[in-house]
Design a protein around this motif. Structure first.
Motif, PDB file in Angstrom:
ATOM      1  N   ILE A 263      -7.262 -20.241  -6.428  1.00 61.05           N
ATOM      2  CA  ILE A 263      -7.985 -19.332  -5.674  1.00 61.05           C
ATOM      3  C   ILE A 263      -7.862 -18.137  -6.203  1.00 61.05           C
ATOM      4  N   MET A 264      -8.851 -17.257  -6.625  1.00 61.77           N
ATOM      5  CA  MET A 264      -8.855 -16.187  -7.331  1.00 61.77           C
ATOM      6  C   MET A 264      -9.290 -15.087  -6.427  1.00 61.77           C
ATOM      7  N   VAL A 265      -8.322 -14.081  -6.091  1.00 68.56           N
ATOM      8  CA  VAL A 265      -8.638 -12.638  -5.112  1.00 68.56           C
ATOM      9  C   VAL A 265      -8.586 -11.429  -6.034  1.00 68.56           C
ATOM     10  N   LYS A 266      -9.910 -10.485  -5.886  1.00 72.18           N
ATOM     11  CA  LYS A 266      -9.726  -9.533  -6.715  1.00 72.18           C
ATOM     12  C   LYS A 266     -10.143  -8.447  -5.904  1.00 72.18           C
ATOM     13  N   GLY A 267      -9.637  -7.279  -5.865  1.00 75.01           N
ATOM     14  CA  GLY A 267     -10.478  -6.211  -4.930  1.00 75.01           C
ATOM     15  C   GLY A 267      -9.797  -4.902  -5.075  1.00 75.01           C
ATOM     16  N   THR A 268     -10.013  -3.919  -4.203  1.00 70.46           N
ATOM     17  CA  THR A 268      -9.385  -2.646  -3.943  1.00 70.46           C
ATOM     18  C   THR A 268      -9.072  -2.288  -2.506  1.00 70.46           C
ATOM     19  N   ALA A 269      -8.166  -1.576  -2.511  1.00 71.07           N
ATOM     20  CA  ALA A 269      -7.454  -0.896  -1.286  1.00 71.07           C
ATOM     21  C   ALA A 269      -7.572   0.700  -1.122  1.00 71.07           C
TER      22      ALA A 269
ATOM     23  N   VAL B  79       0.654  -1.277   0.054  1.00 70.31           N
ATOM     24  CA  VAL B  79       0.153  -0.014  -0.189  1.00 70.31           C
ATOM     25  C   VAL B  79       0.791   1.496   0.077  1.00 70.31           C
ATOM     26  N   SER B  80       2.135   1.109  -0.398  1.00 69.24           N
ATOM     27  CA  SER B  80       3.028   2.511  -0.334  1.00 69.24           C
ATOM     28  C   SER B  80       2.704   3.307  -1.286  1.00 69.24           C
ATOM     29  N   GLU B  81       2.061   2.897  -2.361  1.00 71.03           N
ATOM     30  CA  GLU B  81       1.749   3.816  -3.413  1.00 71.03           C
ATOM     31  C   GLU B  81       0.488   4.845  -3.090  1.00 71.03           C
ATOM     32  N   ILE B  82      -0.099   4.464  -1.865  1.00 77.36           N
ATOM     33  CA  ILE B  82      -1.686   5.252  -1.543  1.00 77.36           C
ATOM     34  C   ILE B  82      -1.437   5.425  -0.339  1.00 77.36           C
ATOM     35  N   ALA B  83      -0.371   5.356   0.496  1.00 77.38           N
ATOM     36  CA  ALA B  83       0.005   5.399   1.957  1.00 77.38           C
ATOM     37  C   ALA B  83      -0.147   6.932   2.368  1.00 77.38           C
ATOM     38  N   ASP B  84       0.259   7.815   1.427  1.00 77.39           N
ATOM     39  CA  ASP B  84       0.167   9.233   1.862  1.00 77.39           C
ATOM     40  C   ASP B  84      -0.926  10.025   0.976  1.00 77.39           C
ATOM     41  N   LYS B  85      -1.996   9.427   0.601  1.00 77.63           N
ATOM     42  CA  LYS B  85      -2.772   9.853  -0.437  1.00 77.63           C
ATOM     43  C   LYS B  85      -4.183   9.592   0.098  1.00 77.63           C
TER      44      LYS B  85
ATOM     45  N   GLY C 294      -8.054   8.944   0.457  1.00 74.95           N
ATOM     46  CA  GLY C 294      -9.013   8.905  -0.435  1.00 74.95           C
ATOM     47  C   GLY C 294      -8.633   7.921  -1.574  1.00 74.95           C
ATOM     48  N   TYR C 295      -7.455   7.812  -1.899  1.00 76.03           N
ATOM     49  CA  TYR C 295      -6.948   7.217  -3.138  1.00 76.03           C
ATOM     50  C   TYR C 295      -7.101   5.545  -2.777  1.00 76.03           C
ATOM     51  N   GLU C 296      -7.201   4.885  -4.133  1.00 79.49           N
ATOM     52  CA  GLU C 296      -7.625   3.595  -3.999  1.00 79.49           C
ATOM     53  C   GLU C 296      -6.851   3.072  -5.063  1.00 79.49           C
ATOM     54  N   MET C 297      -6.268   1.336  -4.845  1.00 83.21           N
ATOM     55  CA  MET C 297      -5.589   0.883  -5.640  1.00 83.21           C
ATOM     56  C   MET C 297      -6.398  -0.547  -5.736  1.00 83.21           C
ATOM     57  N   VAL C 298      -6.107  -0.968  -7.139  1.00 79.68           N
ATOM     58  CA  VAL C 298      -6.743  -2.457  -7.371  1.00 79.68           C
ATOM     59  C   VAL C 298      -5.759  -3.530  -7.166  1.00 79.68           C
TER      60      VAL C 298
ATOM     61  N   PHE D 142      -6.630   1.447   5.961  1.00 79.30           N
ATOM     62  CA  PHE D 142      -6.756   0.961   4.620  1.00 79.30           C
ATOM     63  C   PHE D 142      -7.927  -0.012   4.574  1.00 79.30           C
ATOM     64  N   ARG D 143      -9.111   0.469   3.869  1.00 73.04           N
ATOM     65  CA  ARG D 143      -9.975  -0.317   3.684  1.00 73.04           C
ATOM     66  C   ARG D 143     -10.028  -1.254   2.514  1.00 73.04           C
ATOM     67  N   LEU D 144      -9.968  -2.623   2.685  1.00 80.08           N
ATOM     68  CA  LEU D 144      -9.848  -3.719   1.660  1.00 80.08           C
ATOM     69  C   LEU D 144     -11.319  -4.248   1.417  1.00 80.08           C
ATOM     70  N   GLU D 145     -11.589  -4.106   0.056  1.00 82.32           N
ATOM     71  CA  GLU D 145     -12.966  -4.926  -0.196  1.00 82.32           C
ATOM     72  C   GLU D 145     -12.662  -5.706  -1.534  1.00 82.32           C
ATOM     73  N   GLY D 146     -13.267  -6.910  -1.715  1.00 81.84           N
ATOM     74  CA  GLY D 146     -13.019  -7.525  -2.869  1.00 81.84           C
ATOM     75  C   GLY D 146     -13.777  -8.718  -2.845  1.00 81.84           C
ATOM     76  N   ASP D 147     -13.564  -9.665  -3.821  1.00 82.03           N
ATOM     77  CA  ASP D 147     -14.117 -11.227  -3.945  1.00 82.03           C
ATOM     78  C   ASP D 147     -13.127 -12.364  -3.942  1.00 82.03           C
ATOM     79  N   ILE D 148     -13.647 -13.393  -3.569  1.00 80.95           N
ATOM     80  CA  ILE D 148     -12.678 -14.388  -3.511  1.00 80.95           C
ATOM     81  C   ILE D 148     -13.444 -15.424  -4.398  1.00 80.95           C
ATOM     82  N   ALA D 149     -13.032 -16.107  -5.299  1.00 82.03           N
ATOM     83  CA  ALA D 149     -13.537 -17.137  -6.300  1.00 82.03           C
ATOM     84  C   ALA D 149     -12.632 -18.576  -6.157  1.00 82.03           C
TER      85      ALA D 149
END
Length: 169
Positions: A41-47, A6-12, A14-18, A54-61
């Motif tokens: 196992i597939m895991v996709k989401g956003t931080a 999460v270093s690329e959004i650590a100082d930002k 409201g920013y999110e990353m996939v 840091f709020r992580l939301e996603g899906d596990i298939a």
């Protein structure tokens, strides 16, 4: 494993990353006694950097192979599970707000993925809703054959009640 940097959004704020991961079952570990993961196992989401966490939301298939609790046959099904978790570096905030705590810029979600899959499992695994199970007399799988056994036997402890019912008729 499944680590999110999460270093690329650590100082930002409201920013999110996939993020997206594919991992094998051996990286998750054993689930429950009669259920195992099969294939990737597939895991996709956003931080999202919320400012306090840091709020992580996603899906596990994933694909699971389980043993039916009624007929004891193995069956396979696809599992799709959503998650939303918050992670913070602040140990005090983690205790107060019931958040996950991490150090540095890497959030390891391997245990989270495993826990989500386990907690989403039903209390009873059935190969199909109308599974007939096993014959209580001969043990035949009643989904495959009708054995002809008389399964209407009364528990000997309740035989006296059956006699009472017959007298009242």
């Amino acid at each position: 494993m499944m680590k999110i940097n999460v270093s690329e959004i650590a100082d930002k704020i409201g920013y999110e990353m996939v993020f997206s991961f594919e991992t094998e079952p051996e990286n998750i570990g054993q689930l429950i006694d009669d259920c195992e993961l099969k294939g990737p196992i597939m895991v996709k989401g956003t931080a999202v950097n919320t400012g306090t966490c840091f709020r992580l939301e996603g899906d596990i298939a994933c694909t699971l192979v389980c043993v039916c609790d009624r007929c004891l046959e193995k069956y396979q099904f696809d599992g799709n599970y959503e998650f939303a978790e918050e992670f913070t570096r602040d140990k005090n905030l983690a205790k107060i707000e019931d958040m996950n705590c991490f150090d540095g810029d890497i959030i390891d979600i391997g245990d989270l993925v495993r826990d989500i899959i386990i907690s989403a499992q039903p209390t009873k695994h059935l190969c199909k809703e109308d599974c007939k199970g096993l014959c209580s007399v001969c043990g035949a799988n009643l989904n495959k054959t009708e054995c002809g056994c008389n399964r209407e036997s009364i528990d000997p402890r309740l035989a006296a009640l059956q006699e009472l019912l017959k007298k009242n008729k």
